[in-house]
Scaffold this active site. Structure first.
Site, PDB file in Angstrom:
ATOM      1  N   THR A 125       0.866  -1.191   0.000  1.00 37.91           N
ATOM      2  CA  THR A 125       0.000   0.000   0.000  1.00 37.91           C
ATOM      3  C   THR A 125       0.892   1.227   0.000  1.00 37.91           C
ATOM      4  O   THR A 125       1.903   1.253   0.708  1.00 37.91           O
ATOM      5  CB  THR A 125      -0.966   0.107   1.203  1.00 37.91           C
ATOM      6  OG1 THR A 125      -1.422   1.460   1.309  1.00 37.91           O
ATOM      7  CG2 THR A 125      -0.337  -0.275   2.533  1.00 37.91           C
ATOM      8  N   ASP A 127       0.090   3.797   1.344  1.00 40.29           N
ATOM      9  CA  ASP A 127      -0.151   4.476   2.625  1.00 40.29           C
ATOM     10  C   ASP A 127       0.818   4.037   3.729  1.00 40.29           C
ATOM     11  O   ASP A 127       0.952   4.727   4.738  1.00 40.29           O
ATOM     12  CB  ASP A 127      -1.581   4.208   3.110  1.00 40.29           C
ATOM     13  CG  ASP A 127      -2.626   4.925   2.276  1.00 40.29           C
ATOM     14  OD1 ASP A 127      -2.238   5.701   1.386  1.00 40.29           O
ATOM     15  OD2 ASP A 127      -3.824   4.713   2.524  1.00 40.29           O
ATOM     16  N   MET A 169      -2.150  11.542  -0.578  1.00 38.59           N
ATOM     17  CA  MET A 169      -3.004  10.452  -0.102  1.00 38.59           C
ATOM     18  C   MET A 169      -2.638  10.062   1.327  1.00 38.59           C
ATOM     19  O   MET A 169      -1.590  10.450   1.844  1.00 38.59           O
ATOM     20  CB  MET A 169      -2.931   9.265  -1.050  1.00 38.59           C
ATOM     21  CG  MET A 169      -3.802   9.456  -2.285  1.00 38.59           C
ATOM     22  SD  MET A 169      -3.887   7.966  -3.299  1.00 38.59           S
ATOM     23  CE  MET A 169      -5.241   8.395  -4.398  1.00 38.59           C
ATOM     24  N   ARG A 267      -2.810  28.653  -3.587  1.00 38.89           N
ATOM     25  CA  ARG A 267      -3.213  27.705  -4.641  1.00 38.89           C
ATOM     26  C   ARG A 267      -3.160  26.288  -4.085  1.00 38.89           C
ATOM     27  O   ARG A 267      -2.437  26.024  -3.121  1.00 38.89           O
ATOM     28  CB  ARG A 267      -2.272  27.787  -5.845  1.00 38.89           C
ATOM     29  CG  ARG A 267      -2.307  29.096  -6.566  1.00 38.89           C
ATOM     30  CD  ARG A 267      -3.591  29.210  -7.400  1.00 38.89           C
ATOM     31  NE  ARG A 267      -3.516  30.324  -8.316  1.00 38.89           N
ATOM     32  CZ  ARG A 267      -3.899  31.567  -8.034  1.00 38.89           C
ATOM     33  NH1 ARG A 267      -4.354  31.861  -6.827  1.00 38.89           N
ATOM     34  NH2 ARG A 267      -3.812  32.525  -8.938  1.00 38.89           N
TER      35      ARG A 267
HETATM   36  O1  F6P Z   1      -4.651   2.369  -1.599  1.00 40.19           O
HETATM   37  C1  F6P Z   1      -4.648   3.383  -0.696  1.00 40.19           C
HETATM   38  C2  F6P Z   1      -5.273   4.623  -1.318  1.00 40.19           C
HETATM   39  O2  F6P Z   1      -4.460   5.122  -2.359  1.00 40.19           O
HETATM   40  C3  F6P Z   1      -5.532   5.684  -0.275  1.00 40.19           C
HETATM   41  O3  F6P Z   1      -4.416   6.490  -0.025  1.00 40.19           O
HETATM   42  C4  F6P Z   1      -6.678   6.439  -0.902  1.00 40.19           C
HETATM   43  O4  F6P Z   1      -7.491   7.033   0.073  1.00 40.19           O
HETATM   44  C5  F6P Z   1      -7.448   5.382  -1.612  1.00 40.19           C
HETATM   45  O5  F6P Z   1      -6.543   4.336  -1.867  1.00 40.19           O
HETATM   46  C6  F6P Z   1      -8.090   5.841  -2.903  1.00 40.19           C
HETATM   47  O6  F6P Z   1      -8.868   4.796  -3.389  1.00 40.19           O
HETATM   48  P1  F6P Z   1      -9.512   4.738  -4.840  1.00 40.19           P
HETATM   49  O7  F6P Z   1      -8.410   4.464  -5.820  1.00 40.19           O
HETATM   50  O8  F6P Z   1     -10.469   3.606  -4.753  1.00 40.19           O
HETATM   51  O9  F6P Z   1     -10.126   6.064  -5.096  1.00 40.19           O
END
Ligand code: F6P
Length: 343
Positions: A125, A127, A169, A267
């Site tokens: 991930t 994240d 993210m 911005r």
């Molecule tokens: O995989 C994690 C992630 O990139 C998060 O950081 C983010 O909130 C989410 O997925 C976004 O998901 P999707 O691609 O389904 O919009």
């Protein structure tokens, strides 16, 4: 053995590198046949299986995304889902499953393991919020993409004496924001773990610009950052199959507030899915490859219901229960380092 792989949840750079490593060691060392279910748990529910050996994965090491597709399907929210998963595995003679995913995908893997499915997990991930492993692959690439963007925003912000809000993210954890904020020299970084007061953010910017110098003020904000109650209104959003809110957009509200309260032109740049795309960094390619080799070894040692992980620089195995039990959030030490460097 006949080993199947699947990639679930949000994609990230390094998925193909992991599968390539599983296939190479599986085929060449263990004499396995390697296959893949398309589109995460959805493909397993629907019995969509493709060959996924050394040949199919040739040339994919530098390629982002996943060549077998991914989805956020949760078999536990589908009628008869877990039974269907077991039936598909049995009818296709699958001896073991390698599930490559984050907390949602691996949470499903853990529940299925409790019902007798022979499964090993691999953490991915951007994240970096999975417990049990110091790093997930995809994170390093995402941070680098953010830092490249912040470096570019510095020069244009300075030329125009503007404040730049950069939304990155990070749904529940601010790892990307903190790492990108430190490496990119951000003025302030806002993360889900620390609710913020928009007025305090504005005050820091006012102080910084008080000398009248031409400055670039960069505010990095995680998409999941939370304003302290009553300090800033946010829009709510729709939920996915795992009950997560689809985020994105806090940066816009924050930029409007900063401009309105401070008078400084502001911005916003929302980096969004750019952070998940493209080629993995060398670090992520290596980590993904190490995880892949360790995953097929775990399969051959019947280490079911475990996840391969990075701890102290070494690849280890941890129980899946430990990995999916609680999210790994930004710890106090890391945040305090960040706080010293922000100004
Ligand atoms: O995989 C994690 C992630 O990139 C998060 O950081 C983010 O909130 C989410 O997925 C976004 O998901 P999707 O691609 O389904 O919009």
């Amino acid at each position: 053995m006949r080993v199947a792989m699947l990639t679930g949840g949000g994609d990230c750079p390094g998925l193909n590198a992991t599968m390539r490593a599983v296939a190479r060691k599986g085929e060449r060392v263990y004499g396995d046949e390697i296959v893949g279910f398309q589109d995460g748990w959805r493909g397993l529910l629907e019995g969509r299986l493709v060959p996924l050996g050394v040949e199919q994965l040739r040339g994919t090491l530098p390629r982002g995304g996943t060549i077998i597709g991914s989805s956020r399907t949760n078999p536990y929210t589908v009628d008869g889902g877990p039974d269907q998963v077991r039936a598909t595995l049995a009818s296709n003679d699958i001896d073991a499953l390698v599930a490559i995913g984050g907390e949602d995908t691996l949470g499903v893997a853990h529940r299925l393991a409790g019902e007798g499915v022979k499964v090993v997990g691999v953490p991915k991930t951007i994240d970096n919020d999975l417990s049990g492993t110091e790093l997930t692959f995809g994170f390093d690439t995402a941070v680098q993409i953010c830092v490249d963007a912040i470096d570019r925003l510095h020069t244009t912000a300075e030329s125009h004496d503007r404040v730049m809000v950069v939304e990155v993210m990070g749904r529940h954890a601010g790892h990307i924001a903190v790492w990108a904020g430190i490496a990119g020299g951000a003025t302030i970084t806002l993360i889900p773990e620390r609710p913020f007061d928009v007025e305090a953010v504005c005050e820091a910017i006012r102080k910084r610009h008080a000398g009248g110098r031409r400055l670039a003020s960069i505010v990095v904000v995680s998409e999941g950052a939370i304003p302290e109650e009553g300090t800033m209104e946010l829009q709510s959003s729709q939920l996915d199959a795992f009950g997560h809110v689809r985020l994105g957009g806090i940066g816009t509200t924050l930029a409007e507030q900063i401009e309105a309260r401070t008078g400084f032109e502001t911005r916003v740049t929302i980096l969004g899915h750019v952070q998940r795309g493209g080629t993995p960094t060398a670090f992520d390619r290596v980590l993904a490859s190490r995880f892949g080799v360790a995953a097929i070894d775990a399969v051959h040692e019947s280490a079911w219901d475990t996840m391969v992980a990075l701890q102290g620089g070494s690849i280890v195995r941890v129980p899946l229960a430990e990995a999916v039990g609680t999210l790994k959030i930004v710890d106090a030490e890391m945040y305090s380092v960040a706080r010293v460097l922000f100004d």
